[in-house]
Design an enzyme around this catalytic site. Structure first.
Site, short mmCIF file in Angstrom:
data_model
loop_
_atom_site.label_atom_id
_atom_site.label_comp_id
_atom_site.label_asym_id
_atom_site.label_seq_id
_atom_site.Cartn_x
_atom_site.Cartn_y
_atom_site.Cartn_z
CB ALA A 1 57.12 -118.03 0.70
N GLY A 2 55.16 -116.11 -0.58
CA GLY A 2 54.06 -115.17 -0.47
C GLY A 2 53.04 -115.33 -1.58
NE ARG B 1 73.53 -125.08 -3.14
CZ ARG B 1 72.37 -124.55 -3.46
NH1 ARG B 1 71.82 -123.67 -2.64
NH2 ARG B 1 71.78 -124.87 -4.57
NE ARG C 1 68.33 -122.83 0.13
CZ ARG C 1 68.58 -123.01 -1.16
NH1 ARG C 1 68.22 -124.12 -1.76
NH2 ARG C 1 69.21 -122.07 -1.86
C1 LIG Z 1 70.29 -116.80 -7.92
C2 LIG Z 1 69.53 -117.75 -7.05
C3 LIG Z 1 69.28 -119.05 -7.48
C4 LIG Z 1 68.57 -119.94 -6.68
N1 LIG Z 1 68.33 -121.21 -7.14
C5 LIG Z 1 67.58 -122.05 -6.39
C6 LIG Z 1 67.24 -123.35 -6.87
O1 LIG Z 1 67.61 -123.74 -7.96
N2 LIG Z 1 66.48 -124.14 -6.08
C7 LIG Z 1 66.03 -123.73 -4.87
O2 LIG Z 1 65.32 -124.49 -4.21
N3 LIG Z 1 66.33 -122.50 -4.39
C8 LIG Z 1 67.10 -121.65 -5.12
N4 LIG Z 1 67.39 -120.41 -4.63
C9 LIG Z 1 66.81 -119.97 -3.38
C10 LIG Z 1 65.36 -119.58 -3.59
O3 LIG Z 1 65.20 -119.00 -4.85
C11 LIG Z 1 64.87 -118.59 -2.56
O4 LIG Z 1 65.24 -118.98 -1.29
C12 LIG Z 1 63.37 -118.49 -2.60
O5 LIG Z 1 62.91 -118.29 -3.90
C13 LIG Z 1 62.86 -117.41 -1.69
O6 LIG Z 1 61.48 -117.25 -1.89
P1 LIG Z 1 60.65 -116.29 -0.97
O7 LIG Z 1 59.27 -116.35 -1.48
O8 LIG Z 1 60.88 -116.65 0.44
O9 LIG Z 1 61.28 -114.86 -1.18
P2 LIG Z 1 61.49 -113.92 -2.51
O10 LIG Z 1 61.22 -114.65 -3.75
O11 LIG Z 1 62.79 -113.28 -2.32
O12 LIG Z 1 60.34 -112.89 -2.37
C14 LIG Z 1 60.38 -111.84 -1.48
C15 LIG Z 1 59.18 -110.96 -1.71
O13 LIG Z 1 59.06 -110.06 -0.64
C16 LIG Z 1 58.92 -108.75 -1.12
N5 LIG Z 1 59.50 -107.87 -0.11
C17 LIG Z 1 60.69 -107.96 0.50
N6 LIG Z 1 60.82 -107.02 1.43
C18 LIG Z 1 59.68 -106.32 1.42
C19 LIG Z 1 59.19 -105.23 2.17
N7 LIG Z 1 59.90 -104.67 3.14
N8 LIG Z 1 57.96 -104.74 1.87
C20 LIG Z 1 57.20 -105.30 0.89
N9 LIG Z 1 57.61 -106.35 0.19
C21 LIG Z 1 58.83 -106.85 0.44
C22 LIG Z 1 59.58 -108.72 -2.45
O14 LIG Z 1 59.03 -107.70 -3.22
C23 LIG Z 1 59.21 -110.11 -2.95
O15 LIG Z 1 57.93 -110.07 -3.53
C24 LIG Z 1 68.12 -119.51 -5.43
C25 LIG Z 1 68.36 -118.22 -5.00
C26 LIG Z 1 69.07 -117.34 -5.79
C27 LIG Z 1 69.34 -115.97 -5.28
#
Ligand SMILES: Cc1cc2nc3c(=O)[nH]c(=O)nc-3n(C[C@H](O)[C@H](O)[C@H](O)COP(=O)(O)OP(=O)(O)OC[C@H]3O[C@@H](n4cnc5c(N)ncnc54)[C@H](O)[C@@H]3O)c2cc1C
Ligand code: FES
Lengths: 253, 646
Positions: free
Chosen positions: B45-46, B338, B443
């Site tokens: 996302a970010g 799930r 989800r």
């Molecule tokens: C093992 C696993 C397998 C998965 N498989 C799938 C799949 O096959 N298909 C699917 O659709 N989804 C899957 N998911 C879910 C999906 O991966 C996540 O929901 C998604 O990638 C989240 O993306 P995001 O960008 O929101 O957050 P993240 O990728 O978690 O990124 C968070 C970011 O925020 C930063 N951050 C956090 N807190 C702070 C803070 N306080 N200050 C500064 N920076 C901070 C971190 O450094 C990081 O850069 C899976 C999840 C897991 C755990």
């Protein structure tokens, strides 16, 4: 299956207050480690013990603990990511160690990755190399349909092999010359294999290699140590492919 | 009570997004250069948002707590990403993806948001291909697909078992290109600890430099939170060790509503807990359920023998195996969603049919697929997952079934946002897993990656312009303003409050205790009595924490214990809010299962008459009960039915 318990292990751990201070080894004992635990879980136990003694825990990098984020590092008994093959430190399990063993734990040791505390190093140099050219120059939006560019399975698979790099730094840390060739080659090769990336292939190779040289990484002399220690088994064939791209670029200069 | 305006555009569902885009304001290129945007988080996302915004001309400051943007936990997603491309000609469409997502979410998500998600899903695949993401291909060179749980079409795109890694590296490369151009400045090893508001608008953040320990101020015209999910409130989960609820929690304390906190997803296929030294749980991708069959023994005596290690799984004959998902849900079988699969596993294990020494595991068996397709095909599809499984468990899944058990995986709940992805604080946005918007109470697999990239590439970059168009007169934010000084002091005070306890118990001790309470009472099955106990116990634990936590090391330096303590302090409050929310929602829907609300057959029973709303909680001050605001959900295009996968 219940796992065996290792009653006692001796750990020689590199401690270093910060980037400016000099480091040294400290020796610790840990007890009752389940062989089903990961290496980092063993370090968690050490840290719990240090905290209970009101001592500062050992700082080490880690995050996903499933071998994909590339955050964990460590030289364990002189080997990047320890004695097992094709794993990162977080996936290394205590089954690979035996009762009473002394384990030496150090940070990555190569000039381009300075230690910042204990077992943690600064891998910013890898970031800079990626920024120098590790991308396809497209903006968001206005791109063709995904199926408009057919890509053969072999090419897609080879690109994927290269793209599997997790950027942990084991290759450069292992190389006796401190070369980052495998890391750079993995990216160059991934894109060179795909029509989307091919367009800029030569320019990319040149820019990334130049950055690598500038940052003080050593030259590649084809010893293959990087491939052997890479947790993702990235092949040194990618280095050959990069050299081709690089030469092409130089010839055009 | 605050009234929440979701700002859903008027008009027919299929036209809402295009009409909205056509009417919202746009910032001129010259003005974009004068505007700063903070993006906290570099995951899908970010990362995608930061890159897209910078390409458009904004100045972006991006933050992550790891040492590189590439290490965000999105990297760990294995299975794939959905898109309504209909490449397989199985009659997939935007509407079908929309419908599946709403139904999969058990009718607790907004129609308009979900439709938009389905609408832009195809563009995401095109974008990623253009970036050089090596998706799996068919022999003819076209993109390959696989199926995921809860749907009847094949619309999941994948790059081996490393889809999240490849998509993230795509977004990361796009970010790197902008970093090189100077349009993104990346602050790695920085943790955001507070939001700064001026005149009610988000104008910056306070972050701690994790290397120097310094607490710093950063200003911007808008702030985007993309910090992922809060599953780690349970201590053991499939999240990375550093995943936290901190940024979303600070947003909440600054006036942003927190929506549906009790909606967390428990993933059915994780490697079971090995013992009390365990630090995290490893997921085995849901895609495995395409080819793996889930079973436990039919006879209890076989289960007991398995638990004692007297026999192995291959000693049990086919006719003595209970393929309970195929038995209970003949039409979806092993591919039920799930929440359904997780509860079914728990039901069998609670009844005494678990298959490992703890009795908390079921089998996922590939024998049948290997017989049908050959070992090579299976290796091609899941090689890296099988390798990972073997490294962790020392068991070769080509010869013996995997053992799996449900584990906390994903948070559907999160910061409340309107249709523009803005929180209830003006100028503060939340995207990706950090917001609550698209998945309702459950989800579907492969939809989080889709949502994260939809938000970051295709939604936020437009909607944020509508807000920023009114901010072009605002000069660069001055971080010497009194609001910044006060926020910085409050962060330092908070950290000191923890550091100065100098107690006798580690941070992990408290985190584990919290995890136990959460898993016991706010886990897979919840009831009124348990939730009330949870609230009481969490409150008590929080008191203990501030009396007994011990943080060795220096305050103004790299200090992992101090980092963790801050995160656990937030979890100790968030956990309580989750229990409050679960207590209020006396119905079973999606991942939220209330024992008081079940059908005669023991399936979850939703209660649309009473609970057809989003629970958005408002912070009321330390040790005050939060206030519940309700956003009514309106279904104009889909008829509500009880979900059935039979
Ligand atoms: C093992 C696993 C397998 C998965 N498989 C799938 C799949 O096959 N298909 C699917 O659709 N989804 C899957 N998911 C879910 C999906 O991966 C996540 O929901 C998604 O990638 C989240 O993306 P995001 O960008 O929101 O957050 P993240 O990728 O978690 O990124 C968070 C970011 O925020 C930063 N951050 C956090 N807190 C702070 C803070 N306080 N200050 C500064 N920076 C901070 C971190 O450094 C990081 O850069 C899976 C999840 C897991 C755990
Ligand atoms: S902690 Fe992520 S690869 Fe080891």
């Amino acid at each position: 299956m219940a796992d065996k318990i290792l009653k006692e292990l001796t750990l020689r751990v590199w401690r270093q207050k910060d980037a400016k201070s000099k480091g040294h080894f400290e020796t610790y004992k840990v007890h009752n480690i389940s062989q089903g635990s990961s290496f980092l879980e063993m370090l968690d136990i050490l840290n719990e013990q240090l905290i209970s003694e009101n001592k500062e825990p050992v700082y080490f990098d880690h995050d996903c603990r499933e071998g994909i984020c590339g955050m964990c590092s460590l030289f364990i008994n002189g080997r990047a990511h320890g004695p097992d093959k094709e794993v990162t430190t977080c996936q290394l399990h205590m089954r690979k160690f035996h009762e009473g063993e002394t384990i030496t734990i150090e940070p990555w040791r190569t000039g381009a990755f300075p230690v910042i505390k204990d077992l943690t190093v600064d891998r910013d140099a890898y970031e800079k190399i990626q920024q120098a050219g590790g991308y396809v120059s497209v903006n968001t939006g206005g791109v063709p349909d995904g199926n408009a560019i057919p890509i053969g399975t072999d090419d897609a698979e080879e690109a994927m092999d290269a793209a599997a790099c997790i950027g942990c730094g084991a290759c450069a840390a292992t190389c006796k010359n401190g070369s980052a060739m495998l890391f750079v080659a993995a990216k160059v090769s991934q894109f060179a294999k795909l029509p989307q990336g091919k367009v800029e292939a030569s320019r990319r190779a040149k820019a990334m290699v130049a950055k690598m040289d500038e940052l003080g990484f050593g030259n590649c002399t084809n010893t293959g140590a990087c491939e052997a220690e890479c947790p993702k088994s990235i092949s040194i064939q990618h280095i050959a492919r990069m050299n081709r791209e690089y030469l092409c670029a130089k010839l055009k200069d | 009570m605050t009234v929440l305006d979701s700002k859903i555009p008027e008009g027919p569902l299929a036209e809402k997004w295009s009409k909205h885009k056509a009417t919202i304001k746009v910032v001129s290129p010259a003005n974009k250069r004068k505007l700063d945007i903070i993006v906290v988080g570099t995951g899908l996302a970010g990362g995608s948002a930061a890159a897209s915004l910078a390409e458009m001309g904004y100045n972006v400051k991006a933050f992550c707590y790891q040492d590189s943007g590439r290490r965000a936990h999105s990297i760990a997603a294995q299975g794939g990403i959905n898109a309504a491309k209909n490449y397989q000609n199985d009659n997939d469409s935007i509407y079908r993806l929309f419908y599946d997502t709403i139904k999969g979410g058990d009718y607790r998500a907004r129609e308009a948001n979900v439709y938009r998600l389905a609408e832009v899903s195809g563009d995401i695949i095109d974008q990623c291909v253009a970036q050089g993401v090596p998706f799996a291909r068919e022999y003819g060179g076209t993109l390959a697909n696989r199926s995921f749980g809860g749907v009847l079409v094949s619309r999941t795109f994948y790059a081996r078992g490393q889809t999240g890694q490849q998509l993230l590296l795509g977004a990361y490369s796009a970010m790197n290109r902008q970093i090189a151009k100077g349009t993104i400045k990346l602050y790695d090893r920085h943790e955001m600890l507070d939001i700064v508001k001026i005149d009610g608008k988000a104008r910056g953040i306070i972050a701690r430099d994790l290397v120097s320990g310094e607490v710093k101020r950063f200003g911007a015209h808008a702030v985007v939170i993309a910090t992922g999910g809060y599953g780690n409130v349970f201590f053991l989960s499939t999240n990375a060790m550093g995943c936290n609820g901190g940024a979303a929690w600070q947003a909440y304390k600054n006036g942003a509503h927190f929506a549906n906190p009790c909606f967390v997803q428990i993933h059915p296929t994780c490697i079971p807990v090995h013992g009390d030294q365990q630090s995290k749980l490893t997921l085995m991708s849901e895609s495995l359920r395409n080819d793996g069959r889930v079973w436990v023994p039919k006879k209890k005596e076989d289960a007991v023998k398995l638990q004692k290690g007297e026999i192995g799984p291959n000693d049990i004959k086919d006719e003595d195996r209970d393929f309970y998902l195929e038995r209970r849900y003949p039409s979806y079988g092993n591919l039920v969603p799930r929440d359904v699969a997780s509860r079914a596993a728990k039901e069998r294990c609670d009844a005494g049919f678990g298959v490992n020494n703890t009795g908390k595991a079921v089998f996922l068996d590939f024998k049948y697929a290997i017989d049908r397709l050959g070992e090579d095909t299976i290796r091609n599809r899941y090689g890296n997952l099988f390798q990972m499984y073997e490294k962790i468990t020392d068991v070769n899944p080509y010869n013996e079934p995997m053992q799996i058990y449900p584990a906390i995986h994903y948070s559907m709940g999160g910061t409340w946002v309107d249709y523009n992805l803005m929180t209830s604080v003006p100028g503060l946005y939340a995207i990706g897993e950090a917001n609550f918007s698209d998945h309702g109470a459950n989800r579907l697999g492969a939809s989080a990656l889709m949502q994260g990239l939809a938000d970051g590439y295709f939604v936020l970059p437009y909607t944020i312009g509508d807000y920023l168009a009114n901010e072009i007169q605002v000069p660069r934010i001055d971080t010497n303003a009194k609001e910044f000084v006060a926020a910085e002091k409050s962060v330092s005070d908070r950290l000191h409050r923890l550091y100065d306890v100098k107690g006798d118990l580690s941070v992990d001790h408290f985190h584990k205790e919290l995890g136990k309470i959460m898993w016991e009472y706010v886990g897979m099955a919840r009831n009124e009595e348990g939730l009330k106990i949870a609230i009481k116990e969490i409150k008590a634990l929080r008191k203990e924490f501030y009396k007994h936590v011990r943080i060795p090391g220096d305050f103004d330096a790299m200090n992992a214990e101090l980092e963790k303590a801050g995160r656990v302090a937030d979890f100790l409050e968030l956990g309580e809010l989750m229990a409050h929310d679960a207590l209020d929602r006396n119905e079973s829907c999606g991942g939220h299962y209330r024992e008081e609300s079940v059908t005669e057959e023991g399936e979850a029973k939703r209660d649309d008459d009473k609970f057809l709303y989003v629970s958005a909680w408002e912070y009321k001050g330390e040790d005050q009960d939060p206030e519940l605001c309700k956003e009514e959900l309106k279904y104009e295009n889909i008829k509500l039915t009880q979900r059935s996968y039979k």
